[in-house]
Design a protein around this motif. Structure first.
Motif, PDB file in Angstrom:
ATOM      1  N   VAL A 136      -3.923  -7.819   9.078  1.00 11.07           N
ATOM      2  CA  VAL A 136      -3.368  -8.980   9.772  1.00 11.07           C
ATOM      3  C   VAL A 136      -3.835  -9.038  11.234  1.00 11.07           C
ATOM      4  CG1 VAL A 136      -1.189  -7.878  10.444  1.00 11.07           C
ATOM      5  CG2 VAL A 136      -1.247 -10.335  10.069  1.00 11.07           C
ATOM      6  N   MET A 137      -4.201  -7.886  11.783  1.00  8.09           N
ATOM      7  CA  MET A 137      -4.674  -7.843  13.169  1.00  8.09           C
ATOM      8  C   MET A 137      -6.108  -7.334  13.211  1.00  8.09           C
ATOM      9  SD  MET A 137      -1.313  -6.421  15.035  1.00  8.09           S
ATOM     10  CE  MET A 137      -1.046  -5.223  13.760  1.00  8.09           C
ATOM     11  N   SER A 138      -6.765  -7.577  14.325  1.00 11.10           N
ATOM     12  CA  SER A 138      -8.148  -7.135  14.462  1.00 11.10           C
ATOM     13  C   SER A 138      -8.217  -5.609  14.446  1.00 11.10           C
ATOM     14  CB  SER A 138      -8.748  -7.666  15.763  1.00 11.10           C
ATOM     15  OG  SER A 138      -8.196  -6.990  16.874  1.00 11.10           O
ATOM     16  N   GLU A 139      -9.385  -5.113  14.128  1.00  7.11           N
ATOM     17  CA  GLU A 139      -9.597  -3.666  14.064  1.00  7.11           C
ATOM     18  C   GLU A 139      -9.327  -3.001  15.413  1.00  7.11           C
ATOM     19  OE1 GLU A 139     -13.274  -0.661  13.128  1.00  7.11           O
ATOM     20  OE2 GLU A 139     -13.278  -2.603  12.110  1.00  7.11           O
ATOM     21  N   GLU A 140      -9.706  -3.674  16.510  1.00  7.11           N
ATOM     22  CA  GLU A 140      -9.485  -3.063  17.826  1.00  7.11           C
ATOM     23  C   GLU A 140      -8.000  -2.939  18.148  1.00  7.11           C
ATOM     24  OE1 GLU A 140     -10.247  -7.067  20.559  1.00  7.11           O
ATOM     25  OE2 GLU A 140     -11.633  -5.401  20.682  1.00  7.11           O
ATOM     26  N   VAL A 141      -7.174  -3.914  17.724  1.00  8.22           N
ATOM     27  CA  VAL A 141      -5.730  -3.836  17.953  1.00  8.22           C
ATOM     28  C   VAL A 141      -5.135  -2.728  17.083  1.00  8.22           C
ATOM     29  CG1 VAL A 141      -3.525  -5.063  17.716  1.00  8.22           C
ATOM     30  CG2 VAL A 141      -5.517  -6.247  18.666  1.00  8.22           C
ATOM     31  N   LYS A 168       2.396   3.371   7.173  1.00  5.65           N
ATOM     32  CA  LYS A 168       3.689   3.227   7.835  1.00  5.65           C
ATOM     33  C   LYS A 168       3.994   1.733   7.928  1.00  5.65           C
ATOM     34  CE  LYS A 168       4.866   7.432   9.039  1.00  5.65           C
ATOM     35  NZ  LYS A 168       6.132   8.057   8.692  1.00  5.65           N
ATOM     36  N   PHE A 169       5.257   1.385   7.678  1.00  2.00           N
ATOM     37  CA  PHE A 169       5.718   0.007   7.855  1.00  2.00           C
ATOM     38  C   PHE A 169       6.009  -0.153   9.339  1.00  2.00           C
ATOM     39  CE2 PHE A 169       9.080  -3.116   8.271  1.00  2.00           C
ATOM     40  CZ  PHE A 169       8.639  -4.145   7.470  1.00  2.00           C
ATOM     41  N   VAL A 170       5.437  -1.182   9.957  1.00  2.24           N
ATOM     42  CA  VAL A 170       5.548  -1.378  11.404  1.00  2.24           C
ATOM     43  C   VAL A 170       5.991  -2.814  11.682  1.00  2.24           C
ATOM     44  CG1 VAL A 170       4.276  -1.353  13.601  1.00  2.24           C
ATOM     45  CG2 VAL A 170       3.658   0.258  11.784  1.00  2.24           C
ATOM     46  N   GLU A 171       6.910  -2.970  12.641  1.00  3.27           N
ATOM     47  CA  GLU A 171       7.288  -4.300  13.128  1.00  3.27           C
ATOM     48  C   GLU A 171       6.966  -4.363  14.614  1.00  3.27           C
ATOM     49  OE1 GLU A 171      10.892  -6.188  10.639  1.00  3.27           O
ATOM     50  OE2 GLU A 171      11.467  -4.479  11.889  1.00  3.27           O
ATOM     51  N   LEU A 172       6.392  -5.497  15.022  1.00  2.00           N
ATOM     52  CA  LEU A 172       5.960  -5.698  16.406  1.00  2.00           C
ATOM     53  C   LEU A 172       6.413  -7.053  16.928  1.00  2.00           C
ATOM     54  CD1 LEU A 172       2.198  -4.961  15.702  1.00  2.00           C
ATOM     55  CD2 LEU A 172       3.761  -3.344  16.771  1.00  2.00           C
ATOM     56  N   GLU A 211       5.771  -2.247  -0.581  1.00  2.00           N
ATOM     57  CA  GLU A 211       5.253  -2.732   0.707  1.00  2.00           C
ATOM     58  C   GLU A 211       3.786  -2.379   0.877  1.00  2.00           C
ATOM     59  OE1 GLU A 211       9.375  -2.621   3.340  1.00  2.00           O
ATOM     60  OE2 GLU A 211       8.153  -0.815   3.172  1.00  2.00           O
ATOM     61  N   ILE A 212       3.397  -1.175   0.432  1.00  2.00           N
ATOM     62  CA  ILE A 212       1.994  -0.772   0.523  1.00  2.00           C
ATOM     63  C   ILE A 212       1.145  -1.703  -0.332  1.00  2.00           C
ATOM     64  CG2 ILE A 212       0.339   1.052  -0.080  1.00  2.00           C
ATOM     65  CD1 ILE A 212       2.597   3.070   0.752  1.00  2.00           C
ATOM     66  N   GLU A 213       1.648  -2.023  -1.529  1.00  2.00           N
ATOM     67  CA  GLU A 213       0.911  -2.922  -2.424  1.00  2.00           C
ATOM     68  C   GLU A 213       0.771  -4.317  -1.818  1.00  2.00           C
ATOM     69  OE1 GLU A 213       1.726  -4.833  -6.755  1.00  2.00           O
ATOM     70  OE2 GLU A 213       2.081  -2.680  -6.566  1.00  2.00           O
ATOM     71  N   LEU A 214       1.858  -4.814  -1.182  1.00  2.00           N
ATOM     72  CA  LEU A 214       1.844  -6.158  -0.589  1.00  2.00           C
ATOM     73  C   LEU A 214       1.189  -6.183   0.790  1.00  2.00           C
ATOM     74  CD1 LEU A 214       5.450  -7.378  -1.470  1.00  2.00           C
ATOM     75  CD2 LEU A 214       3.300  -8.207  -2.442  1.00  2.00           C
ATOM     76  N   VAL A 233       1.939  -3.199   7.008  1.00  2.00           N
ATOM     77  CA  VAL A 233       1.763  -1.790   6.676  1.00  2.00           C
ATOM     78  C   VAL A 233       0.445  -1.343   7.313  1.00  2.00           C
ATOM     79  CG1 VAL A 233       1.522  -0.084   4.843  1.00  2.00           C
ATOM     80  CG2 VAL A 233       3.109  -2.003   4.549  1.00  2.00           C
ATOM     81  N   HIS A 234       0.549  -0.385   8.220  1.00  2.00           N
ATOM     82  CA  HIS A 234      -0.611   0.058   8.997  1.00  2.00           C
ATOM     83  C   HIS A 234      -1.663   0.688   8.086  1.00  2.00           C
ATOM     84  CE1 HIS A 234      -2.290   0.803  12.975  1.00  2.00           C
ATOM     85  NE2 HIS A 234      -2.784   1.935  12.467  1.00  2.00           N
ATOM     86  N   GLY A 235      -2.916   0.285   8.299  1.00  2.00           N
ATOM     87  CA  GLY A 235      -4.021   0.815   7.528  1.00  2.00           C
ATOM     88  C   GLY A 235      -4.200   0.146   6.177  1.00  2.00           C
TER      89      GLY A 235
END
Length: 169
Positions: free
Chosen positions: A42-47, A9-13, A148-151, A36-38
């Motif tokens: 870009v973020m730690s595994e716990e986040v 999933k494409f996610v913006e935060l 987006e998945i590729e990038l 792209v989640h998963g």
């Protein structure tokens, strides 16, 4: 189509880093963080785990172990020198000065204090030694495109990095 965060999933935060002791916001973003989640780490595994299953408008708070991210605070990276030895363009709180050690390895130092006689710089990460919480707000969730998945994120995302850095000073 699912409206919850899951893989691909494409996610913006939006996010903030908050000092647990003072409640001060230490870091915030002007532009949403898109990934792209998963796919993108870009973020730690716990986040990433905390975000899984969340919906638009959800806010999560994740305590961050700064010692794990940046190591323990090292007081040997704090230097004070006579102001007369420091070029005038570096005499500003928050100014970043890049210096090299004897091996030619660069390290950024931040001006943390100065008065009419001395100037102090600190080579520790500004979050080092603090207890902080990462607060994230989910803004957008949608199916990611193949590109987006590729990038691992937004296609054609090109914020002006210099403009962002100038505002951060």
């Amino acid at each position: 189509m699912s409206d919850t965060i899951e893989d691909e999933k494409f996610v913006e935060l939006n996010y903030k880093v908050i000092d647990n002791k003072t409640g001060d916001v230490l870091v915030t973003v002007d532009y949403p963080l898109a990934y792209v989640h998963g796919v993108n780490d870009v973020m730690s595994e716990e986040v990433t785990k905390e975000l899984y299953g969340k919906k638009v408008g959800d806010i999560i708070e994740v305590p961050i172990d700064t010692a794990k991210l940046y190591g323990e605070r090292d007081e040997s990276l704090v230097f004070t020198d006579l102001l007369e030895n420091v070029p005038e363009e570096y005499r500003e709180i928050g100014m970043t000065i890049t210096m090299e050690n004897e091996q030619g390895e660069p390290r950024d130092f931040i001006v943390t204090r100065f008065d009419d006689k001395t100037l102090t710089v600190d080579g520790n990460n500004p979050l080092c030694g603090r207890e902080v919480t990462f607060m994230l707000e989910v803004l957008t969730i949608r199916d990611a495109t193949e590109e987006e998945i590729e990038l691992g994120g937004a296609v054609g995302a090109d914020p002006d990095l210099n403009e962002i850095l100038d505002r951060a000073k």
